[in-house]
Structures are given as C-alpha cells and as structure tokens.
Design a protein around this motif. Structure first.
Motif, PDB file in Angstrom:
ATOM      1  N   UNK A   1      31.939  24.993 -50.649  1.00 57.09           N
ATOM      2  CA  UNK A   1      32.962  25.999 -50.418  1.00 57.09           C
ATOM      3  C   UNK A   1      33.674  26.277 -51.744  1.00 57.09           C
ATOM      4  N   UNK A   2      33.540  27.511 -52.245  1.00 53.01           N
ATOM      5  CA  UNK A   2      34.073  27.839 -53.570  1.00 53.01           C
ATOM      6  C   UNK A   2      35.587  27.702 -53.653  1.00 53.01           C
ATOM      7  N   UNK A   3      36.285  27.834 -52.506  1.00 56.31           N
ATOM      8  CA  UNK A   3      37.743  27.787 -52.559  1.00 56.31           C
ATOM      9  C   UNK A   3      38.298  26.374 -52.543  1.00 56.31           C
ATOM     10  N   UNK A   4      37.481  25.369 -52.263  1.00 59.34           N
ATOM     11  CA  UNK A   4      38.020  24.014 -52.194  1.00 59.34           C
ATOM     12  C   UNK A   4      37.095  22.992 -52.843  1.00 59.34           C
ATOM     13  N   UNK A   5      35.873  23.383 -53.138  1.00 60.57           N
ATOM     14  CA  UNK A   5      34.926  22.436 -53.711  1.00 60.57           C
ATOM     15  C   UNK A   5      34.327  21.480 -52.689  1.00 60.57           C
ATOM     16  N   UNK A   6      34.697  21.652 -51.401  1.00 61.51           N
ATOM     17  CA  UNK A   6      34.173  20.759 -50.362  1.00 61.51           C
ATOM     18  C   UNK A   6      32.733  21.143 -50.029  1.00 61.51           C
ATOM     19  N   UNK A   7      31.873  20.114 -49.889  1.00 56.97           N
ATOM     20  CA  UNK A   7      30.484  20.389 -49.487  1.00 56.97           C
ATOM     21  C   UNK A   7      30.444  20.479 -47.978  1.00 56.97           C
ATOM     22  N   UNK A   8      29.875  21.556 -47.464  1.00 53.31           N
ATOM     23  CA  UNK A   8      29.827  21.714 -46.011  1.00 53.31           C
ATOM     24  C   UNK A   8      28.388  21.829 -45.527  1.00 53.31           C
ATOM     25  N   UNK A   9      28.053  21.024 -44.558  1.00 48.90           N
ATOM     26  CA  UNK A   9      26.727  21.058 -43.914  1.00 48.90           C
ATOM     27  C   UNK A   9      25.574  20.963 -44.912  1.00 48.90           C
ATOM     28  N   UNK A  10      25.778  20.252 -46.025  1.00 47.77           N
ATOM     29  CA  UNK A  10      24.686  20.171 -47.006  1.00 47.77           C
ATOM     30  C   UNK A  10      23.828  18.934 -46.785  1.00 47.77           C
ATOM     31  N   UNK A  11      24.314  17.970 -45.988  1.00 50.14           N
ATOM     32  CA  UNK A  11      23.559  16.760 -45.682  1.00 50.14           C
ATOM     33  C   UNK A  11      22.985  16.111 -46.935  1.00 50.14           C
ATOM     34  N   UNK A  12      23.781  16.146 -48.020  1.00 50.29           N
ATOM     35  CA  UNK A  12      23.386  15.542 -49.301  1.00 50.29           C
ATOM     36  C   UNK A  12      22.096  16.090 -49.897  1.00 50.29           C
ATOM     37  N   UNK A  13      21.762  17.322 -49.545  1.00 51.37           N
ATOM     38  CA  UNK A  13      20.594  17.942 -50.168  1.00 51.37           C
ATOM     39  C   UNK A  13      21.103  18.877 -51.255  1.00 51.37           C
ATOM     40  N   UNK A  14      20.706  18.597 -52.486  1.00 51.74           N
ATOM     41  CA  UNK A  14      21.243  19.345 -53.623  1.00 51.74           C
ATOM     42  C   UNK A  14      20.988  20.839 -53.497  1.00 51.74           C
TER      43      UNK A  14
ATOM     44  N   UNK B   1      20.861  22.666 -51.057  1.00 54.93           N
ATOM     45  CA  UNK B   1      21.674  23.371 -50.073  1.00 54.93           C
ATOM     46  C   UNK B   1      23.076  23.656 -50.596  1.00 54.93           C
ATOM     47  N   UNK B   2      23.427  23.042 -51.741  1.00 48.11           N
ATOM     48  CA  UNK B   2      24.796  23.198 -52.218  1.00 48.11           C
ATOM     49  C   UNK B   2      25.141  24.634 -52.571  1.00 48.11           C
ATOM     50  N   UNK B   3      24.166  25.393 -53.076  1.00 51.84           N
ATOM     51  CA  UNK B   3      24.488  26.792 -53.374  1.00 51.84           C
ATOM     52  C   UNK B   3      24.180  27.690 -52.175  1.00 51.84           C
ATOM     53  N   UNK B   4      23.996  27.096 -51.003  1.00 53.62           N
ATOM     54  CA  UNK B   4      23.808  27.876 -49.787  1.00 53.62           C
ATOM     55  C   UNK B   4      22.366  28.276 -49.580  1.00 53.62           C
ATOM     56  N   UNK B   5      22.119  28.917 -48.441  1.00 55.88           N
ATOM     57  CA  UNK B   5      20.763  29.351 -48.113  1.00 55.88           C
ATOM     58  C   UNK B   5      20.611  30.812 -48.490  1.00 55.88           C
ATOM     59  N   UNK B   6      19.603  31.107 -49.276  1.00 56.20           N
ATOM     60  CA  UNK B   6      19.396  32.485 -49.708  1.00 56.20           C
ATOM     61  C   UNK B   6      18.986  33.338 -48.506  1.00 56.20           C
ATOM     62  N   UNK B   7      19.697  34.463 -48.334  1.00 58.12           N
ATOM     63  CA  UNK B   7      19.419  35.276 -47.148  1.00 58.12           C
ATOM     64  C   UNK B   7      17.993  35.809 -47.146  1.00 58.12           C
ATOM     65  N   UNK B   8      17.403  35.961 -48.339  1.00 50.37           N
ATOM     66  CA  UNK B   8      16.031  36.469 -48.396  1.00 50.37           C
ATOM     67  C   UNK B   8      15.064  35.517 -47.705  1.00 50.37           C
ATOM     68  N   UNK B   9      15.333  34.211 -47.848  1.00 50.43           N
ATOM     69  CA  UNK B   9      14.472  33.230 -47.188  1.00 50.43           C
ATOM     70  C   UNK B   9      14.537  33.433 -45.676  1.00 50.43           C
ATOM     71  N   UNK B  10      15.758  33.662 -45.173  1.00 48.78           N
ATOM     72  CA  UNK B  10      15.910  33.861 -43.730  1.00 48.78           C
ATOM     73  C   UNK B  10      15.197  35.137 -43.288  1.00 48.78           C
ATOM     74  N   UNK B  11      15.342  36.202 -44.070  1.00 48.76           N
ATOM     75  CA  UNK B  11      14.678  37.458 -43.718  1.00 48.76           C
ATOM     76  C   UNK B  11      13.167  37.273 -43.673  1.00 48.76           C
TER      77      UNK B  11
END
Lengths: 175, 496, 333
Positions: free
Chosen positions: B185-198, B200-210
């Motif tokens: 989370x850019x506003x707090x630096x807290x890692x959310x739902x990343x399950x310690x996978x590096x 995942x820290x920058x999030x899931x790219x929407x293109x992958x989902x598409x």
C-alpha cells in the motif's frame, strides 16, 4: 429490482441437482468472509492513522458478504415460488473436457518450470506441441510437431530479434 | 487562428517523405504489436526507445505516435475475431464484436472498427489543435476526491450495465477490487495480501488478468465446443465494408464517443480502458434498443473503438503540455523526449513548435494511412476464422504465455495466469460476467489510492467527496446509472 | 487410451529436458576474453523511468566511444521498487554478464523491509551521477521559502500536506523528512505525506497538495514556465542554468542537510575480480569523455563519479543516515 434473469442453470453432480446461483452464493460468501478476516488482521500503518490500510479492504469484504446474502435470498425466493420449470438445462458435468482442462493446466505448470531453465524455443516447442496433441490426438503428431516448431521459432524471431523483447535462451545453443 | 498557421507549418514537416515513411512504419508495427496479447502500445513504444537515439526528435516522436494509435487499431482485431483482447482498451470491443463474428458478420465488425478508430483519432486531433492547453488546465482540477468519484461512476455504470443478474455483476466488480488491493500500500508501506511473495508486492498486472480470463477462458471453452462437435466458425469471406444502414446506426455513437474518449484520455491515470467502457455504457443507455447490445449491435463496436483512439490522442496532452505522463505509454514517450534533450512542459509548444506541430499534423496523416492500410489488412486477418480450432487454440495459448512473459519478464506471472484462467472458467460456468472484474482490476488500485489521498488531505473529513462541483456531477451520474433500469421500468409502466 | 499415451509422452519429454538442463553447468572460463558475447544490461524499473534512462544512456556512451565493443542490449526487470531484480541478481551470483543501475531505493527497500537483500548483496562498480531533490509549490502558494513551510509545520504538524511520487518510506518522502529533521521537528511521524503515482505534479498544480517533493529533472519544464515555484533544492551547491540556478539550496536557507539522489552501476554479488577491475577501469575512462559530459548536460545530471571501493564506503554512510530517518517514523524493519 431484477434485470433480465436467464433461465437458471444447474450442476448435476452424482445425480444431485444444485442451482448454480446457490453455489455461487456460497462461494461468494466464503470468499468474502476469508478476505474480510485477513483484511482485519492486516498490520497497522506505522505512521498516520493506524487503521487506514484496512478501511478499503474490510469494506470490500463486507460488501462481498452482503452480495452473497442477496444472491442466496434471490434464489430462495424463486425456489419458494415453486418456479421449478426453469430447472431444466444441465450445463455442467465432470466429463472429458474438464480432463482436457486439467491436462492443460498441468502442461502449463511444466512450461513454467522449463521456461527459464530450458529456454524459450525448446520449452515452447514442448508446451505448444503437447497442447496440439491434446487437441488433435496422438495420430497427428507429425503435423503437431511441425506447427509447434514453426510457432516457437517464429515467435522467437518476432519477439526477440525484431521487437527486442527479452526471452530466456537455451543453454549452449544460445537461441 | 494562430493554431491554424502553426498546424500548416506542422504539415510541411509531417509531409516530408521520410516522416511519412516513419509514421507508416510506426503504424504497421503498432498494429501488429496491438494484436498480440500482452503487447500493447507501451511495449511498442519501449521497443522503439533504442532507435530514438539515432533518429531525430521529430522522426522519433512521429514514429512513437504511429505505434501508439496503430496499437489502438490493431488491439481490437483479436477481440472481434477470437474474443481475446490483448490490452485493456480492447476489452470493450469483445462485447459486440465477437457476437458479430459468431453471426458471420466479422467483416462488418472489422470495417466499423477501423472506420470508428479513424474518425475518433481525427476528431480528437482536431480538438487537440484548438484546446489542448485549456483541457490540460481543466484536467488538473481533478484532485484525489474527483478521481475517486470518477472511478466509482465508471465501475457502477459497468457493473449495472452488464447483461444478466445484476447482483452477479456487482460480485464480479467487488472481486476485481479485491484483486487490486494485493501489493504494497503506497500510502502506508503496509504489505497487503502478498503472502511473502516478492513479485506480488507491486500488485498484479491487470494485463495478466485480462489474458488469463479471455485467452485461457476461450481455450477452456473450446474443449467443450470441440467435444460438442462445433466446427470452424467461418470459411467463406466477403468484402471488409459496411452497409449504408449500418453506417447510419453508428454515425452518432461515433461522434458522441470521440470527445468523451478524448477527455477521459486527457485525465492522467484514467486511460483508454475507462474511455472505451464509458463510451459503451453511454451508448447502451441512450440506445432505443439496448437489448441488442451484447448480441452483436454494430454501434457497440463503433463507440468504444472511436473512444479508445480518441483517448490515445488525449493522453498526449498532459504529457506534452505539463510534462505529466498519464499512462504507461506516455511515460515511455516522455522518457524518449528526455533522452532527446527535450523538456516536456508548458513551454514546449513555444520552444519547439516544429516538433509539436509536426507531431500533431502527423496524427492526421497517420490516421489516414492506418485506416487505408487496415481495411485490406483486416481482409487477411479475418481468415484466422478459417483456421481449425484444434490448431488455433494451442497457438492462442502459446501467444498468451509469451505475451505474459513480455509484460514483466517474470515466470511468476505464469502461475497467476493459470490461477486467473481457472477463476475465469469458474466465473463463466457460474454466469458471473468478467467485464466488471476486469475494469475493477484496472482502476481498483488507483481508486483506493485516490480515496486514501483525499482522506489524508482532508484529515479524515469525508465531506471532501462532495466539496467540488465536479464531484457532485459525478455522484449524480453514478446514482442515475445505478437506478437507470428502475427508472426506465417506471416510465414504461406509466406509458402503459 | 489416447489420453494415457499423451500423459506418458509428457512425462518422457519432461524428464529428458530436465536431464539436459541440469547437466548443463556453467564452468566456462571466460576470464581471458572478457567481455565476450552479449552483456546483459538491466534497468530494475520500467521503460522511460530514471533507471532506464541512466542505463540506456550509459550503454549508448560506451558504444559510441568504442570503450566497450560487444553488444549491450538493455532490458527492463521492474517490480517492488527494484527489489524483484535484486532477487534475480542473487541467482546469477558470481557471474560477470549482468550490469545494472541503482539509486537510493536500493538502500531504502532493504531498510523498510521490502526485501531482505541490501547494498551488500550487489557489487558496486562506480557511482556516476547525481540528481537532487527539489521542493515545489504552486505559483500562488503562500510559502516563499523552505523555512515558511517548516515554521507552519512546527505550529501545526497537519497544516502542510506533502506530496511525492514514490510510496511512503521511499525516496520522495525521506528527502523531505531529512530536511524537517534538520530543523528540529520531532514528530516526523505526524507529517502527512501523500503518495501519488507519477501524477504528483498535476496535483500540486491543481492546488490539491501544498508542497511537492520530487526530483529536479521531473519538474524542470513546469519551473521554467513558472507554473510551479521551487522553494529550495537539496544539493550543497547551486546547479543548472537560468531559472534553475536561481533556486537556493536548503543549506543557504539555514537548513543544515543535503540529499543526493545518486545513481551508480552495479554487478551481481561476488562478481569475479577480473570483471570488477574491467568495469572500474571502463567507467573511470567513460566519465572523462565528451560524449558522457554532453549526455549529462542534456539530462541535467550532476557529475558524482566515485570509484567502486569509495562508492561502497559511501553506501555504508547513507545507509546509516536513511536508517535514522526511517526509525524516526517507525518504518525501520
């Protein structure tokens, strides 16, 4: 309230008829609850208001739970009205095409294991080749192999050579 | 009429044979890149980065511009023909484009897509000539609260406009927003739902989902279709053109969608996906026959196509006039400008009129060239429908994976691709529409961050969300779009 | 039984390939002819960003000046503020082909717990350039100097909303806190920092935030057009020309602190000695070329050359400095 509702579909699993909407409602409820629980246990923000990182996720989780209740309620209402004529269309059975899907997923897992280790061209040849076999059957292995090799080489040239997109190379052969 | 003189000067630059060649090369490259899953305009422009060192600034910008809108032309090809958009901006083209193909009207769909793209691009460029500075100044009025409301509006409209059960539409949207909360989370630096996978820290790219939901989804569905004995879609092909009646249906939707797309494109962070989906929703609401949407209504292809091309023009405005890149593509283009020693900003128009007006003039020329090239090109590409599914789908699968790898050079994304492919498949058998989820994944992170920014800036005072006229207008639009079906029902009852 | 045969085939091919792959060691001795074959230049961020710009420019200068004769394709490996690439570098430990670029986030991502790897897990080859922080406000802002902002913050810590493009605890945030710390503000934690994703300059232009903390090269155009007003920059000397040279340093305004956004070139961990000395020599030569000087001028980069060992010492020093600030805001992990 309702938008155009399609004819309700059902799963047939071992002869039991289950409405798709009911199952969807249950899955949604489980997803929403799990997500909400994880969200509530997120670490506090080190600076600023401590709960800020949780607000949005928790609201989403609760929204999901509410939606699951709405969906189930909608379904129950229909069931109560004994409108069972809609229950005709079976769409989902565990049959061959599910097996094909599972094989495809396995094939993809192998692909992701080999991709960097064996390099793009070889791993893609295997992946697309096996997938072609899955679609066309073992008898057409010659044409499948041919298509697979043409595909992997063509994409390699297009992406790596022409577009400069990085792709892993095969050790020793360097393509 | 100062702009007009400058534009004429720009044409003398853009019409130089070398520059015409560059815009053509860029356009063709962009069309090809746009068709490949995972490769969108951002990759296309990045591919050109090393080349820009050796080109002059004018040639470099013109070529990049060509790639950008070329990708918009190309992006919808795969959407229309095999229901696999390669990029967010091409998702809306699947709604009616693919049903048209299934009805044997692929030629008309491809033709209207090229024509609408052309008009959208040219229309937007004309607006750009006259009002780029005022638009840029208006766009900065959008603060965090306004962005949040804009995203809420777009999502609510999409979720309530989708076919079928509306509750399921909102479930899909919520799921997408959940996916978008993964990462730091850019506003707090807290890692959310990343399950310690590096990764995942920058999030899931929407293109992958598409790619997962559409391309893998199509492959999974094809197993069933083949098992049921369904054959190749089409074997005989007609001319790529549209009838007079089809043109009449599309005329107004195109003219309405172009300025809408242009403005959404000019907002940093909004982009082509929002533009095309909003244009589609808008036309569906205004239509006298909304039930035809999603079943192969030709204006359902025309509107988003015009909007996303117009958005690609609009997106250049904040980049050129303020030095603020609003999207991945314009960020790369700005990097190129900097490498060439140009400083984007309000003074760029005065300091480098030749370059800027040369670029704008080349947009007119480029759009004409692309429209001319795309019609015969579509005649070739439509033959993909004659490829037997047993060969076509393994190839689609191969393209989906290589496209995914191209996004971030990470094999980790393969696992995500598989997981979302399965989620997409489960959604399709439970009749949950995919589009609200896709849009939510694209805008979700931005939407939450906008909320949090506003929340921080106002010291947790929620009245910031109703503090500006822009916010109030957007709230009104949101309410209307959610209640629209109900209002319509009431009106119909009164009529009776 | 076709399915079963396919499964058997999958297994066979898989085992075969796996054997070939694992048999392939990497015991070549490439010392004598280094560098030979393709080098692998990597930007740990996306195309068009600061790292990308730096490494592409470096590769181009090395090619144009003929200092390096082999081809140097640049690729991007973005993610988690450069940490994704830092992890992949650990997989090529002890090799000599990969050349990459980093800046303060290399240290910050380790300190704030994004990644377990630190500057000790890469091989510093040379520090090349520096950019500086600049603190800008909208043209009609009431703040005229950095001290105005600091006074306002001392009176009411929530009264000035700071914005930046990086996330909380990363560069744009820290470079402001370093200044606030220097004037003696104690409750650094309470200062509201809002993270924008690339569009921060639009937000300060529109008056949505009070002060925008960013890199000088990010807002040159808007400062030159006088749409934004720079309160101060973070170097220890004036930089640039014209209106940029008019921006005073924080030190001149009596704030005794500096912040340097350095960028340097790194190799993988435990890079072989022959490769390290090769690159140290190359960069020492490169920074003296006219091509490099011209490229620096175009991009507005200050010269900040430091040889590998000195660079490593420098990294140790900034690591301690950033650690202090991060621990003040409770983000040290």
């Amino acid at each position: 309230m309702p938008g155009p509702e399609q004819a309700r579909q059902i799963f047939i699993i071992r002869g039991e008829k289950l409405s798709v909407s009911l199952i969807t409602g249950l899955i949604t409820f489980i997803t929403g609850t799990t997500y909400t629980l994880i969200a509530m246990n997120l670490p506090a923000a080190p600076l600023g208001r401590a709960n800020e990182p949780k607000i949005f996720p928790v609201s989403l989780g609760i929204l999901m739970i509410i939606l699951s209740f709405l969906l189930i309620a909608q379904e129950m209402k229909k069931r109560a009205s004994k409108d069972n004529t809609e229950y005709e269309k079976a769409v989902f059975k565990i049959d061959n095409h599910i097996k094909s899907i599972i094989l495809t997923v396995l094939n993809a897992a192998i692909y992701s294991f080999l991709f960097v280790r064996a390099g793009y061209v070889i791993s893609t040849f295997i992946f697309v080749g096996l997938e072609l076999l899955l679609f066309s059957g073992i008898k057409k292995w010659k044409s499948s192999a041919l298509i697979a090799i043409i595909f992997s080489l063509a994409i390699y040239i297009l992406f790596y050579k022409l577009l400069g997109v990085y792709l892993p190379m095969t050790p020793y052969i360097w393509i | 009429m100062e702009s007009f003189e400058l534009l004429l000067h720009g044409f003398t630059v853009a019409l130089q044979p070398m520059n015409i060649m560059w815009v053509t090369v860029g356009g063709i490259l962009g069309t090809i890149i746009g068709m490949l899953p995972g490769l969108g305009p951002a990759t296309g422009v990045a591919v050109l980065l090393p080349l820009t060192f050796t080109m002059g600034p004018v040639a470099a910008l013109i070529t990049m511009g060509g790639v950008y809108y070329g990708a918009m032309y190309g992006g919808s090809r795969a959407s229309i023909l095999i229901n696999t958009p390669g990029d967010g901006a091409a998702v809306a083209a699947t709604f009616d484009g693919y049903p048209m193909t299934l009805k044997g009207k692929a030629e008309s769909a491809l033709a209207i897509s090229a024509i609408a793209s052309f008009i959208g691009g040219v229309f937007a460029t004309i607006i750009m000539v006259f009002v780029s500075m005022p638009v840029a100044r208006f766009a900065v009025k959008f603060g965090p609260a306004e962005y949040f409301m804009l995203f809420v509006f777009a999502l609510a409209a999409t979720a309530s406009m989708t076919k079928g059960n509306r509750i399921k539409g909102f479930i899909s949207m919520t799921l997408g927003l959940m996916i978008a909360t993964i990462g730091i989370d850019a506003q707090s630096g807290v890692k959310r739902f990343t399950f310690n996978i590096l990764e995942l820290q920058s999030g899931i790219d929407f293109l992958v989902v598409i790619i997962a939901v559409y391309a893998l989804g199509e492959v999974f569905k094809s197993f069933k279709n083949i098992a049921e004995g369904k054959k190749t879609i089409q074997t005989g092909f007609g001319k790529i053109w549209i009838s007079m009646e089809e043109w009449k249906r599309c005329f107004w939707p195109i003219l309405r969608s172009s300025p809408l797309g242009f403005f959404i494109g000019a907002l940093p962070g909004a982009g082509g996906t929002m533009a095309s989906l909003m244009a589609y929703n808008n036309e569906k609401q205004m239509s006298k026959t909304p039930e035809e949407f999603g079943e192969g209504a030709i204006e359902g292809v025309a509107a988003p196509e015009a909007a996303n091309n117009a958005a690609s023009v609009g997106a250049m405005i904040p980049m050129l006039t303020l030095g603020i890149p609003g999207s991945g593509t314009t960020a790369v283009m700005m990097g190129a400008l900097l490498m060439l020693g140009l400083q984007p900003g309000p003074l760029l128009f005065q300091q480098q009129p030749t370059i800027i007006w040369g670029l704008i003039a080349s947009m007119f020329i480029g759009n004409i060239i692309l429209a001319v090239l795309n019609i015969p090109f579509a005649g070739i590409i439509v033959r993909v429908l004659a490829v037997p599914p047993r060969i076509l789908y393994p190839i689609v699968l191969g393209l989906a994976f290589v496209g995914t790898f191209a996004i971030s050079s990470s094999v980790m994304d393969f696992n995500l691709l598989i997981i979302f492919g399965i989620i997409g498949f489960v959604m399709s058998i439970t009749n949950i529409p995919a589009t609200p989820m896709i849009l939510a994944v694209i805008v979700g992170s931005n939407m939450e961050q906008s909320f949090r920014r506003a929340y921080k800036i106002s010291d947790a005072d929620l009245s910031i969300f109703i503090a500006s006229p822009i916010c109030i207008v957007l709230i009104a639009l949101t309410i209307i779009s959610i209640l629209f079906p109900i209002i319509k029902n009431i009106f119909e009852k009164i009529k009776k | 039984m076709e399915k079963r045969r396919i499964v058997t085939l999958i297994a066979a091919v898989f085992i075969l390939t796996a054997t070939v792959v694992f048999a392939a060691g990497s015991g070549e001795n490439e010392e004598a002819q280094y560098p030979k074959g393709n080098l692998d230049f990597v930007a740990p961020g996306g195309a068009g960003g600061g790292w990308d710009l730096t490494i592409r420019t470096t590769a181009k200068v090395l090619k144009d000046t003929g200092l390096v004769k082999v081809s140097m394709p640049v690729r991007n490996n973005p993610g988690a503020g450069g940490s994704v690439h830092l992890t992949s570098l650990q997989e090529v430990k002890g090799t000599a082909r990969t050349i990459t670029v980093y800046s303060p986030p290399l240290i910050l991502t380790n300190l704030n717990g994004t990644t377990e790897y630190s500057y000790n897990d890469v091989t510093p080859l040379a520090r090349l350039i520096a950019d500086y922080a600049v603190y800008v406000v909208a043209a009609d802002s009431p703040y005229k100097t950095m001290n105005d902002v600091m006074t306002a913050l001392k009176k009411d810590i929530k009264s000035v909303k700071i914005g930046g493009n990086s996330s909380v605890g990363s560069m744009d945030h820290i470079q402001f806190l370093i200044m606030a710390k220097a004037v003696g503000i104690k409750n650094l934690k309470e200062i509201d920092y809002v993270s924008f994703d690339e569009s921060g300059s639009a937000q300060v232009l529109g008056g949505h935030i009070d002060l925008f903390s960013t890199g000088l090269s990010e807002v040159l155009g808007l400062i030159e057009s006088r749409d934004l007003r720079a309160l101060a920059q973070s170097s220890d000397h004036r930089v640039g020309e014209g209106i940029i040279a008019e921006i005073s340093t924080c030190q001149e305004q009596g704030i005794d602190a500096t912040f340097v956004n350095w960028r340097g070139i790194f190799g993988p961990p435990e890079m072989p000695e022959y490769a390290v000395s090769y690159w140290r020599d190359i960069f020492a030569k490169m920074v003296k070329t006219d091509e490099w000087k011209a490229a620096r001028k175009t991009n507005g980069w200050d010269d900040a050359y430091l040889d590998g060992p000195d660079f490593k010492t420098f990294l140790g020093e900034v690591n301690e400095e950033y650690k202090g600030v991060l621990s003040d805001i409770g983000m040290l992990n």
